[in-house]
Design a protein around this motif. Sequence first.
Motif, short mmCIF file in Angstrom:
data_model
loop_
_atom_site.label_atom_id
_atom_site.label_comp_id
_atom_site.label_asym_id
_atom_site.label_seq_id
_atom_site.Cartn_x
_atom_site.Cartn_y
_atom_site.Cartn_z
N PRO A 4 2.18 -1.73 -0.55
CA PRO A 4 2.88 -0.48 -0.24
C PRO A 4 3.03 -0.29 1.27
O PRO A 4 2.11 -0.53 2.05
CB PRO A 4 1.95 0.60 -0.82
CG PRO A 4 1.04 -0.13 -1.78
CD PRO A 4 0.89 -1.50 -1.22
N GLY A 5 4.21 0.14 1.66
CA GLY A 5 4.43 0.53 3.04
C GLY A 5 4.12 2.00 3.21
O GLY A 5 4.66 2.84 2.49
N VAL A 6 3.21 2.32 4.13
CA VAL A 6 2.80 3.71 4.35
C VAL A 6 3.67 4.31 5.43
O VAL A 6 3.72 3.82 6.57
CB VAL A 6 1.32 3.78 4.74
CG1 VAL A 6 0.91 5.22 5.06
CG2 VAL A 6 0.45 3.23 3.60
N LEU B 211 13.07 0.88 6.65
CA LEU B 211 13.69 -0.45 6.65
C LEU B 211 12.81 -1.46 7.38
O LEU B 211 12.72 -2.63 6.97
CB LEU B 211 15.07 -0.37 7.28
CG LEU B 211 16.13 0.38 6.44
CD1 LEU B 211 17.37 0.67 7.28
CD2 LEU B 211 16.49 -0.41 5.19
N GLU B 212 12.14 -1.03 8.44
CA GLU B 212 11.19 -1.91 9.14
C GLU B 212 10.05 -2.31 8.21
O GLU B 212 9.63 -3.48 8.17
CB GLU B 212 10.62 -1.22 10.37
CG GLU B 212 11.58 -1.05 11.53
CD GLU B 212 10.90 -0.34 12.68
OE1 GLU B 212 9.70 -0.59 12.93
OE2 GLU B 212 11.56 0.49 13.34
N LEU B 213 9.52 -1.34 7.47
CA LEU B 213 8.42 -1.63 6.55
C LEU B 213 8.85 -2.64 5.49
O LEU B 213 8.12 -3.58 5.17
CB LEU B 213 7.94 -0.33 5.90
CG LEU B 213 7.12 0.59 6.81
CD1 LEU B 213 7.03 1.99 6.20
CD2 LEU B 213 5.72 0.02 7.02
N LYS B 214 10.05 -2.47 4.96
CA LYS B 214 10.54 -3.43 3.98
C LYS B 214 10.67 -4.82 4.60
O LYS B 214 10.29 -5.83 3.99
CB LYS B 214 11.88 -2.97 3.41
CG LYS B 214 12.40 -3.94 2.34
CD LYS B 214 13.76 -3.56 1.82
CE LYS B 214 14.23 -4.59 0.78
NZ LYS B 214 15.58 -4.28 0.27
N ASP C 135 6.78 -3.70 -0.63
CA ASP C 135 7.53 -3.75 -1.89
C ASP C 135 7.61 -2.39 -2.57
O ASP C 135 8.19 -2.25 -3.64
CB ASP C 135 6.96 -4.80 -2.84
CG ASP C 135 5.47 -4.62 -3.11
OD1 ASP C 135 4.88 -3.61 -2.66
OD2 ASP C 135 4.89 -5.49 -3.79
N CYS C 136 7.04 -1.38 -1.95
CA CYS C 136 7.28 0.02 -2.32
C CYS C 136 6.90 0.86 -1.11
O CYS C 136 6.26 0.36 -0.18
CB CYS C 136 6.50 0.45 -3.56
SG CYS C 136 4.73 0.68 -3.31
N ALA D 219 18.54 3.15 0.57
CA ALA D 219 18.59 2.35 1.78
C ALA D 219 17.77 1.06 1.66
O ALA D 219 18.19 0.01 2.16
CB ALA D 219 18.08 3.16 2.98
N CYS D 220 16.63 1.15 0.98
CA CYS D 220 15.69 0.02 0.96
C CYS D 220 15.72 -0.77 -0.35
O CYS D 220 15.32 -1.94 -0.37
CB CYS D 220 14.27 0.53 1.21
SG CYS D 220 14.04 1.31 2.82
N GLY D 221 16.14 -0.14 -1.42
CA GLY D 221 16.17 -0.84 -2.69
C GLY D 221 14.81 -1.12 -3.29
O GLY D 221 14.65 -2.07 -4.07
N ILE D 222 13.81 -0.34 -2.93
CA ILE D 222 12.47 -0.49 -3.49
C ILE D 222 11.96 0.89 -3.93
O ILE D 222 12.50 1.92 -3.50
CB ILE D 222 11.48 -1.11 -2.47
CG1 ILE D 222 11.41 -0.28 -1.18
CG2 ILE D 222 11.87 -2.55 -2.17
CD1 ILE D 222 10.41 -0.81 -0.15
#
Length: 210
Positions: A106-108, A156-159, A164-165, A185-188
């Motif tokens: 997970p991106g926080v 977008l940077e995190l992706k 992956d979420c 925007a990110c597709g996740i």
Amino acid sequence: MIRVVTLEDPGLLRLHGELMEAAFPGLHTVSVCIPDQPRGVCSPETEAAAVPKILEIARKLRGVDALVVSCCGDPAVEELRRELDIPVIGAGAAVCAVARVLGRHPGVLGIMEEVPRPYRTMLGESLIHLGRPEHVTCTLDLMTGAGREAVIRKALELKAHGADCLALACTGMSTIRIAEDLRRACGIPVVDPVTAEGLFAYYVTVKNAL
């Protein structure tokens, strides 16, 4: 529901409760906010300042089936769980519980340089964190066009770094209803804090009452 930003506008005060009620029919919320924190919780110092205020408000509540602290740092949640005989739900733990189901990394995405404690505890080394969005230092900054754009850029940077979420780490992001924009925007998957806390509030009140 306890809001951790001081709000004079009754509509803004009620907003998180209304979002929960819309997502989970059958929930009925009452919203209160802490005093003297117009910028909300945006640093370890402001989080510490919020704790005694949350405790004071919570101890005076009567006739509720559950308590939601609508803040992703979950200030005062552990203390209240020890004191109260009703479920106490923190936005941060709720987000993390859902994020663990939806992704392995997970991106926080929050408004502080530090990762909020519930995210460190529950997501551990699997999380990805790249600091706060540019020029966003408190929840009020999210309500500007520049703040919104900065959140999307950081997502977008995190992706790009392998998230992956997205585990949103500020309930102010629910206030601006940005989760759907981030999904596009990110597709996740994106875990919205107010939706996550509402899910658990629904389960411990309405669902358990059926």
